[in-house]
Write a protein that holds these residues in place. Structure first.
Motif, PDB file in Angstrom:
ATOM      1  N   MET A  27       0.847  -1.190   0.000  1.00 23.31           N
ATOM      2  CA  MET A  27       0.000   0.000   0.000  1.00 23.31           C
ATOM      3  C   MET A  27       0.883   1.241   0.000  1.00 23.31           C
ATOM      4  SD  MET A  27      -3.133  -0.801   2.612  1.00 23.31           S
ATOM      5  CE  MET A  27      -4.421   0.004   1.663  1.00 23.31           C
ATOM      6  N   VAL A  28       0.338   2.321  -0.513  1.00 28.36           N
ATOM      7  CA  VAL A  28       1.072   3.580  -0.512  1.00 28.36           C
ATOM      8  C   VAL A  28       0.206   4.676   0.092  1.00 28.36           C
ATOM      9  CG1 VAL A  28       2.541   3.036  -2.482  1.00 28.36           C
ATOM     10  CG2 VAL A  28       0.353   4.137  -2.868  1.00 28.36           C
ATOM     11  N   LEU A  29       0.888   5.622   0.698  1.00 25.54           N
ATOM     12  CA  LEU A  29       0.259   6.841   1.180  1.00 25.54           C
ATOM     13  C   LEU A  29       0.974   7.992   0.489  1.00 25.54           C
ATOM     14  CD1 LEU A  29       0.016   6.006   4.996  1.00 25.54           C
ATOM     15  CD2 LEU A  29      -1.851   6.017   3.322  1.00 25.54           C
ATOM     16  N   LEU A  30       0.471   9.194   0.642  1.00 25.51           N
ATOM     17  CA  LEU A  30       1.140  10.345   0.055  1.00 25.51           C
ATOM     18  C   LEU A  30       2.479  10.570   0.736  1.00 25.51           C
ATOM     19  CD1 LEU A  30      -1.822  12.878  -0.284  1.00 25.51           C
ATOM     20  CD2 LEU A  30      -0.872  11.358  -2.024  1.00 25.51           C
ATOM     21  N   ASP A  31       3.391  11.159   0.029  1.00 23.71           N
ATOM     22  CA  ASP A  31       4.713  11.456   0.576  1.00 23.71           C
ATOM     23  C   ASP A  31       4.648  12.781   1.349  1.00 23.71           C
ATOM     24  OD1 ASP A  31       7.373  11.066   1.105  1.00 23.71           O
ATOM     25  OD2 ASP A  31       8.060  11.891  -0.804  1.00 23.71           O
ATOM     26  N   GLU A  32       3.776  12.822   2.312  1.00 21.02           N
ATOM     27  CA  GLU A  32       3.541  14.001   3.153  1.00 21.02           C
ATOM     28  C   GLU A  32       3.449  13.538   4.593  1.00 21.02           C
ATOM     29  OE1 GLU A  32       3.256  17.234   2.227  1.00 21.02           O
ATOM     30  OE2 GLU A  32       3.496  16.780   0.104  1.00 21.02           O
ATOM     31  N   LYS A  33       3.711  14.447   5.510  1.00 18.13           N
ATOM     32  CA  LYS A  33       3.611  14.121   6.929  1.00 18.13           C
ATOM     33  C   LYS A  33       2.140  13.940   7.318  1.00 18.13           C
ATOM     34  CE  LYS A  33       5.411  15.502  11.406  1.00 18.13           C
ATOM     35  NZ  LYS A  33       5.807  14.170  11.788  1.00 18.13           N
ATOM     36  N   ILE A  34       1.864  12.868   8.032  1.00 16.83           N
ATOM     37  CA  ILE A  34       0.504  12.584   8.498  1.00 16.83           C
ATOM     38  C   ILE A  34       0.226  13.429   9.730  1.00 16.83           C
ATOM     39  CG2 ILE A  34      -1.012  10.805   9.453  1.00 16.83           C
ATOM     40  CD1 ILE A  34       0.580   8.773   7.768  1.00 16.83           C
ATOM     41  N   SER A  35      -0.919  14.120   9.746  1.00 19.74           N
ATOM     42  CA  SER A  35      -1.271  14.947  10.903  1.00 19.74           C
ATOM     43  C   SER A  35      -2.098  14.171  11.919  1.00 19.74           C
ATOM     44  CB  SER A  35      -2.029  16.192  10.465  1.00 19.74           C
ATOM     45  OG  SER A  35      -3.240  15.845   9.831  1.00 19.74           O
ATOM     46  N   GLU A  36      -2.999  13.315  11.431  1.00 18.39           N
ATOM     47  CA  GLU A  36      -3.815  12.514  12.333  1.00 18.39           C
ATOM     48  C   GLU A  36      -4.450  11.360  11.584  1.00 18.39           C
ATOM     49  OE1 GLU A  36      -6.591  15.356  13.956  1.00 18.39           O
ATOM     50  OE2 GLU A  36      -8.063  14.915  12.421  1.00 18.39           O
ATOM     51  N   VAL A  37      -4.842  10.367  12.363  1.00 21.45           N
ATOM     52  CA  VAL A  37      -5.562   9.214  11.831  1.00 21.45           C
ATOM     53  C   VAL A  37      -6.811   9.051  12.678  1.00 21.45           C
ATOM     54  CG1 VAL A  37      -5.514   6.732  11.427  1.00 21.45           C
ATOM     55  CG2 VAL A  37      -3.463   8.086  10.998  1.00 21.45           C
ATOM     56  N   LYS A  38      -7.951   9.011  11.997  1.00 26.89           N
ATOM     57  CA  LYS A  38      -9.235   8.834  12.673  1.00 26.89           C
ATOM     58  C   LYS A  38      -9.712   7.407  12.446  1.00 26.89           C
ATOM     59  CE  LYS A  38     -10.517  13.635  11.822  1.00 26.89           C
ATOM     60  NZ  LYS A  38     -11.465  14.534  11.145  1.00 26.89           N
ATOM     61  N   ILE A  39     -10.140   6.776  13.537  1.00 29.37           N
ATOM     62  CA  ILE A  39     -10.591   5.392  13.449  1.00 29.37           C
ATOM     63  C   ILE A  39     -12.015   5.314  13.993  1.00 29.37           C
ATOM     64  CG2 ILE A  39     -10.158   3.023  14.187  1.00 29.37           C
ATOM     65  CD1 ILE A  39      -7.204   3.748  14.197  1.00 29.37           C
TER      66      ILE A  39
END
Length: 141
Positions: A27-39
């Protein structure tokens, strides 16, 4: 004659080595810093519950989730994708109008793999059993 045979043998070995070293698709995510993850608890396949019970902002949790997602390996065979456990929304720090990533998560039981799937795709990605244990500790505490 011996030189051309040796050359053909060496080239053949390189070709075999190249075929055997294909990387598994992850899997890939954007090449940016993650600010938060909501679950949130899942509302079912193809839908996204935007009412989170957990919002992760601390660096350790974000790093764990990013590693879990980006190390999950794509499966070529079909897998049962009914009734996901959680919906996961990954948001990025940048103010460039970047999209969020919506994912479904099927949390494996102890010593089992977990499954991720992009909201917009039906490909299934599996984590390791060790990663499942880390995800269970994060989500069930």
């Amino acid at each position: 004659m011996k030189a051309s045979f040796s050359l053909a043998l060496v080239l053949g070995l390189f070709m075999l080595a190249g075929c055997g070293s294909q990387q598994a698709e992850t899997m890939v995510l954007l090449d940016e810093k993650i600010s938060e993850v909501k679950i949130s608890k899942s509302k079912g396949f193809g839908d996204m519950n935007e009412d989170p019970f957990l919002i992760l902002k601390d660096e350790d949790s974000l790093n764990l989730l990013e590693k879990a997602i980006t190390s999950a390996v794509k499966q070529s065979e079909k897998v049962d994708t009914t009734d996901s456990d959680y919906d996961v929304i990954v948001e990025y720090e940048s103010n460039k109008g970047l999209p969020t990533h919506g994912l479904h998560l099927w949390l494996g039981k102890e010593n089992e793999q977990s499954m991720f799937m992009y909201l917009t795709d039906d490909s299934v990605y599996l984590t390791s059993a060790a990663m499942t244990q880390k995800l269970r500790e994060l989500l069930e505490n």
